[in-house]
Scaffold this active site. Structure first.
Site, PDB file in Angstrom:
ATOM      1  N   CYS A  66       0.814  -1.216   0.000  1.00 34.08           N
ATOM      2  CA  CYS A  66       0.000   0.000   0.000  1.00 34.08           C
ATOM      3  C   CYS A  66       0.849   1.269   0.000  1.00 34.08           C
ATOM      4  O   CYS A  66       0.445   2.288  -0.559  1.00 34.08           O
ATOM      5  CB  CYS A  66      -0.966   0.000   1.185  1.00 34.08           C
ATOM      6  SG  CYS A  66      -0.164  -0.110   2.790  1.00 34.08           S
ATOM      7  N   HIS A  82      -2.223   0.605   6.624  1.00 34.49           N
ATOM      8  CA  HIS A  82      -2.705   0.995   5.297  1.00 34.49           C
ATOM      9  C   HIS A  82      -2.489   2.488   5.032  1.00 34.49           C
ATOM     10  O   HIS A  82      -2.746   3.332   5.875  1.00 34.49           O
ATOM     11  CB  HIS A  82      -4.181   0.660   5.138  1.00 34.49           C
ATOM     12  CG  HIS A  82      -4.690   0.902   3.747  1.00 34.49           C
ATOM     13  ND1 HIS A  82      -4.198   0.230   2.649  1.00 34.49           N
ATOM     14  CD2 HIS A  82      -5.635   1.761   3.280  1.00 34.49           C
ATOM     15  CE1 HIS A  82      -4.823   0.650   1.561  1.00 34.49           C
ATOM     16  NE2 HIS A  82      -5.700   1.569   1.918  1.00 34.49           N
ATOM     17  N   ASN A 105      -7.609   5.524  -3.207  1.00 33.17           N
ATOM     18  CA  ASN A 105      -7.332   4.392  -2.322  1.00 33.17           C
ATOM     19  C   ASN A 105      -7.124   3.125  -3.158  1.00 33.17           C
ATOM     20  O   ASN A 105      -7.970   2.776  -3.995  1.00 33.17           O
ATOM     21  CB  ASN A 105      -8.512   4.197  -1.364  1.00 33.17           C
ATOM     22  CG  ASN A 105      -8.181   3.294  -0.203  1.00 33.17           C
ATOM     23  OD1 ASN A 105      -7.336   2.403  -0.311  1.00 33.17           O
ATOM     24  ND2 ASN A 105      -8.841   3.513   0.919  1.00 33.17           N
TER      25      ASN A 105
END
Length: 273
Positions: free
Chosen positions: A14, A116, A131
Site C-alpha cells: 500500500c 494501510h 485508495n
C-alpha cells in the site's frame, strides 16, 4: 477517468500504491522503498552506535527496529517524496490548524491507519480518492472533502498534507480543461470479489442473464401468438354472423362447435358442387 493513474492493492504494497497514485505514475517499486528503508536503518544504527554498541540506546534500537517497521513507513514515504521536493505536514497539528487553510485549496493528502496508506489528490479542479483498495478512482466533491477528512480522523486515520510541486501528469492536463461526472461509485476490491463469488455459487452469470432474456422473449412471442389466435377467432365469428344476417344460412352444427370450426364447415358447403 481513464486518464487517472490508479494502482490497485497487491499484497502489502500500500505504501508503494500510495506514492505512485499520488505522483500519478510508476515512480517507485518495492525494491526502491526497501532501499530507502535500509538506508534509514543504517543511518539510525550509526547514530546509535556513536555511543558504543554496548550502550543501552543501541541495544534498545536493535530490539524495537523490527517492531516499529510499520510505524516508520511514514519516514520511508517522507524520504521518497523529498526526492521530488515534496514535504509532508501533519494535518491536525496545531501548527497547520493555526493557518486556517481550507482543504480544497491544498493539492493532495496522504492518509494512514495502522498498516494501510492511501492518497487523496486534486486533479484539475476536482478531488479524487485514490485508495488502492477501491476498484477505481472515487470522485469527491469540494463540499464533501472536509467532511470526508473529518470522518477519516474520527475513524483513527492520520492525515498528512502534501506541499510542493507535484510532477506533471496526463490526468492533470486533461482534467484542467474539463470536469468529469461519476455515475457509479467504485466498490472495495473485497466487495467486488465477494459479489463475483456469490454470483458464481448461485450460478448467476452473463450467460444465465442471456438465457433469461431469451426465455422472456419466447414467452412474449407465445403470448403474442395466443392473442393473434383469439383475434382471428373473433374475426371469424363476426364474419359468420354477418353471413347469417345476409340470409345465406349457417350449418346446423353452429352452437355445438367453435366459431372457427363452424365457419370452416360453412366454407366447405359453399364450395361443394
Amino acid at each position: 477517468m481513464d486518464s487517472i493513474f490508479h494502482e490497485k492493492q497487491e499484497g502489502s504494497l500500500c505504501a508503494q500504491h500510495c506514492l505512485n497514485n499520488l505522483l500519478q505514475g510508476e515512480y517507485f517499486t518495492p525494491v526502491d522503498l526497501s532501499s530507502i528503508a535500509h538506508q534509514l536503518d543504517e543511518e539510525e544504527r550509526m547514530r546509535m552506535a556513536e555511543g558504543g554498541m554496548a550502550s543501552e540506546e543501541y541495544r534498545t534500537f536493535l530490539q524495537v527496529r523490527e517492531q516499529s517497521i510499520y510505524e516508520r513507513l511514514w519516514q520511508v514515504i517522507s524520504n521518497a517524496l523529498r526526492v521530488w521536493g515534496l514535504e509532508i505536514i501533519l494535518f491536525n497539528s496545531r501548527e497547520y490548524q493555526s493557518l486556517m487553510i481550507n482543504p480544497i485549496n491544498e493539492k493532495a493528502f496522504i492518509c494512514n491507519y495502522k498498516e494501510h496508506w492511501f492518497t487523496i489528490r486534486k486533479l484539475g479542479q476536482q478531488w479524487f480518492n485514490l485508495n488502492s483498495l477501491l476498484t477505481g478512482p472515487e470522485l469527491i466533491s469540494d463540499t464533501y472533502l472536509a467532511l470526508f477528512l473529518a470522518q477519516l480522523q474520527q475513524e483513527g486515520y492520520s492525515i498528512f498534507v502534501i506541499r510542493g510541486n507535484l510532477p506533471e501528469c496526463e490526468a492533470e492536463q486533461i482534467l484542467g480543461f474539463m470536469r468529469v461526472q461519476q455515475q457509479q461509485r467504485p466498490r472495495l476490491i473485497g466487495e467486488e470479489a465477494q459479489m463475483t463469488l456469490a454470483q458464481t455459487e448461485m450460478g448467476v452469470g452473463v450467460e444465465d442473464e442471456v438465457v433469461d432474456e431469451d426465455e422472456e422473449l419466447r414467452r412474449a412471442l407465445a403470448l403474442s401468438r395466443q392473442d393473434i389466435d383469439v383475434e382471428d377467432e373473433e374475426a371469424d365469428l363476426r364474419r359468420a354472423i354477418q353471413l347469417s344476417m345476409q340470409g345465406k344460412g349457417f350449418p346446423s352444427s353452429f352452437g355445438k362447435t367453435t366459431s372457427k370450426e363452424a365457419l370452416q364447415e360453412h366454407k366447405s358447403n359453399q364450395e361443394a358442387p
